[in-house]
Enzyme design. Structure first.
Site, PDB file in Angstrom:
ATOM      1  N   GLY A  12      59.859  72.573   8.938  1.00 52.28           N
ATOM      2  CA  GLY A  12      59.962  72.747   7.490  1.00 52.28           C
ATOM      3  C   GLY A  12      60.039  74.212   7.118  1.00 52.28           C
ATOM      4  O   GLY A  12      59.405  75.054   7.741  1.00 52.28           O
ATOM      5  N   GLU A  76      63.254  68.943  14.814  1.00 48.95           N
ATOM      6  CA  GLU A  76      63.628  68.352  16.090  1.00 48.95           C
ATOM      7  C   GLU A  76      62.328  67.825  16.705  1.00 48.95           C
ATOM      8  O   GLU A  76      61.660  68.537  17.462  1.00 48.95           O
ATOM      9  CB  GLU A  76      64.289  69.401  16.996  1.00 48.95           C
ATOM     10  CG  GLU A  76      65.026  68.834  18.188  1.00 48.95           C
ATOM     11  CD  GLU A  76      66.250  68.017  17.808  1.00 48.95           C
ATOM     12  OE1 GLU A  76      66.459  66.958  18.431  1.00 48.95           O
ATOM     13  OE2 GLU A  76      66.988  68.423  16.891  1.00 48.95           O
ATOM     14  N   GLY A 114      54.797  71.367  15.707  1.00 54.61           N
ATOM     15  CA  GLY A 114      55.795  70.733  16.559  1.00 54.61           C
ATOM     16  C   GLY A 114      56.677  71.745  17.263  1.00 54.61           C
ATOM     17  O   GLY A 114      57.013  71.582  18.448  1.00 54.61           O
ATOM     18  N   ASP A 137      50.804  74.726   5.487  1.00 55.08           N
ATOM     19  CA  ASP A 137      49.579  73.950   5.721  1.00 55.08           C
ATOM     20  C   ASP A 137      48.445  74.762   6.336  1.00 55.08           C
ATOM     21  O   ASP A 137      47.297  74.312   6.360  1.00 55.08           O
ATOM     22  CB  ASP A 137      49.876  72.750   6.626  1.00 55.08           C
ATOM     23  CG  ASP A 137      50.795  71.734   5.960  1.00 55.08           C
ATOM     24  OD1 ASP A 137      50.679  71.557   4.731  1.00 55.08           O
ATOM     25  OD2 ASP A 137      51.614  71.127   6.655  1.00 55.08           O
ATOM     26  N   ARG A 172      42.785  63.325 -20.808  1.00 57.44           N
ATOM     27  CA  ARG A 172      43.245  62.531 -19.667  1.00 57.44           C
ATOM     28  C   ARG A 172      42.659  63.015 -18.344  1.00 57.44           C
ATOM     29  O   ARG A 172      42.204  64.142 -18.225  1.00 57.44           O
ATOM     30  CB  ARG A 172      44.774  62.603 -19.565  1.00 57.44           C
ATOM     31  CG  ARG A 172      45.516  61.808 -20.611  1.00 57.44           C
ATOM     32  CD  ARG A 172      47.001  62.093 -20.551  1.00 57.44           C
ATOM     33  NE  ARG A 172      47.748  61.233 -21.477  1.00 57.44           N
ATOM     34  CZ  ARG A 172      48.989  61.468 -21.866  1.00 57.44           C
ATOM     35  NH1 ARG A 172      49.616  62.554 -21.436  1.00 57.44           N
ATOM     36  NH2 ARG A 172      49.598  60.630 -22.687  1.00 57.44           N
ATOM     37  N   GLN A 282      56.443  73.729  -3.719  1.00 53.59           N
ATOM     38  CA  GLN A 282      55.404  74.503  -3.031  1.00 53.59           C
ATOM     39  C   GLN A 282      55.945  75.307  -1.853  1.00 53.59           C
ATOM     40  O   GLN A 282      55.343  76.286  -1.425  1.00 53.59           O
ATOM     41  CB  GLN A 282      54.286  73.562  -2.551  1.00 53.59           C
ATOM     42  CG  GLN A 282      53.535  72.892  -3.683  1.00 53.59           C
ATOM     43  CD  GLN A 282      52.765  71.666  -3.229  1.00 53.59           C
ATOM     44  OE1 GLN A 282      51.627  71.769  -2.790  1.00 53.59           O
ATOM     45  NE2 GLN A 282      53.383  70.490  -3.336  1.00 53.59           N
ATOM     46  N   ARG A 283      57.084  74.891  -1.320  1.00 54.02           N
ATOM     47  CA  ARG A 283      57.691  75.591  -0.179  1.00 54.02           C
ATOM     48  C   ARG A 283      58.652  76.691  -0.613  1.00 54.02           C
ATOM     49  O   ARG A 283      59.083  77.494   0.201  1.00 54.02           O
ATOM     50  CB  ARG A 283      58.496  74.610   0.685  1.00 54.02           C
ATOM     51  CG  ARG A 283      57.691  73.577   1.428  1.00 54.02           C
ATOM     52  CD  ARG A 283      58.629  72.795   2.344  1.00 54.02           C
ATOM     53  NE  ARG A 283      57.930  71.780   3.097  1.00 54.02           N
ATOM     54  CZ  ARG A 283      57.261  72.020   4.223  1.00 54.02           C
ATOM     55  NH1 ARG A 283      57.195  73.246   4.702  1.00 54.02           N
ATOM     56  NH2 ARG A 283      56.662  71.037   4.862  1.00 54.02           N
TER      57      ARG A 283
END
Length: 356
Positions: A12, A76, A114, A137, A172, A282-283
């Site tokens: 990502g 990948e 990864g 993250d 709310r 966010q990215r």
């Protein structure tokens, strides 16, 4: 003789990927007389299929503030990396072949968990590899911070800030669902910075009754709204006991975890509950100053490892110092929030509910 470097961004995207590549490249160009940098396009796919560009020094100018990645990226999955693709390509041998055809001295990988698994595999096959930790993250073992994290915290905090006025106006409950499937670092930091009343993390399965109690107690005190910062991987104690198949069946009726909680809270409290999901916002965008500095420092350190022929390491930040750690020590290991982390205790001391 030229120093030949391959470089790729994998997984990502996030802020400061360009800043990190710039740090590597500018240091190498400054310290070495003859440098060739091959930029592999779209992550490991570029290495697999031999898709690359011979970069020029000017390619790394003016990119410090740019979000995304000038090389492109893709996922990948490591669990399929040893499989022969539908096109008949055997991925690992193909990557090794590309590396050798270009006669590279080192492959620089900017990636998350990864990506580091694949980098570790290539290292075990004899390739010289140096890696840099990127992810919003902040969950890569061995580094206190990953670049991209603080920029995402800024964006997530802004989302929480903006929700306050509308939540207060309409009395709310708002659930702001933030990124983080396995870890809650982003939600924890943004939740505290954005004044959330309740913070729900993947590491701490929540009790719905604890959330309901907090909302009702706030109402009794005249606080008619509640802000909940919820990680996309947060889960209730009840659902945590289910099998993956059972859990999929439960969540099949909801767009995401937040909508399930929203329905439960509406029924239990009688208040209006709304869900907001910032998602990939966010990215995106320009990296904040913290990430620009961190990515640059890590890039310089990676270049120094290459110049000194110290291969097989991930550069990292530890106690505000830039260091290195063997790739195999971090590959496949996720940095989770420990349930006794001081930040959690501090949050609870000031009245933030963590769903427990």
């Amino acid at each position: 003789m030229s120093l030949k470097i391959g470089m790729l961004t994998s997984g990502g995207d996030c802020q400061a990927l360009n800043a990190a590549m710039r740090g590597v490249a500018k240091t190498l160009y400054k310290q070495e007389k003859d440098v060739k940098i091959y930029g592999f396009l779209n992550g490991y796919k570029g290495l697999i299929y031999g898709k690359y560009e011979l970069m020029k020094e000017k390619d790394f100018s003016g990119i410090l503030t740019e979000g995304g990645t000038i090389l492109g990226t893709s996922r990948e999955p490591f669990k399929y990396i040893n499989n022969v693709g539908e096109d008949g390509v055997n991925k690992v041998p193909a990557m090794i072949d590309t590396y050798k055809k270009l006669d590279l001295d080192c492959l620089v990988v900017l990636g998350g968990n990864g990506s580091h698994k694949t980098a570790g595999l290539l290292k075990s096959k004899g390739l010289n590899v140096v890696t840099l930790p990127k992810t919003i993250d902040n969950d890569i073992a061995g580094s206190d911070h990953t670049f991209g994290f603080m920029s995402a915290v800024d964006i997530a905090t802004t989302a929480l800030d903006q929700i306050h006025s509308t939540a207060a106006s309409h009395s709310r409950v708002f659930i702001v669902e933030l990124m983080g499937h396995k870890t809650g670092w982003l939600t924890l930091y943004a939740g505290i910075a954005g004044g959330a009343d309740i913070i729900l993390l993947p590491e701490i399965p929540y009790e719905t009754k604890a959330i309901v109690k907090t909302i009702k107690e706030r109402s009794k005190k005249g606080k008619k709204f509640t802000i909940i910062a919820m990680a996309e991987g947060a889960i209730s104690e009840e659902d945590a006991k289910l099998s993956k198949k059972e859990r999929r069946e439960v969540y099949a009726n909801y767009p995401s975890v937040s909508y399930k909680l929203s329905a439960e809270l509406t029924e239990a409290t009688g208040q209006e509950v709304r869900v907001t999901i910032p998602g990939h916002v966010q990215r995106g965008g320009s990296p904040d100053p913290f990430d620009r500095v961190l990515a640059t420092r890590l890039g310089i350190a990676a270049a120094e490892l290459i110049i000194n022929k110290e291969y097989g390491y991930m550069v990292c930040e530890e106690n505000n110092q830039i260091s290195k750690i063997a790739i195999e020590e971090v590959a496949g290991k996720t940095r989770l929030i420990e349930t006794d982390d001081p930040m959690l205790e501090q949050a609870e001391k000031m009245g933030i509910c963590l769903g427990r």
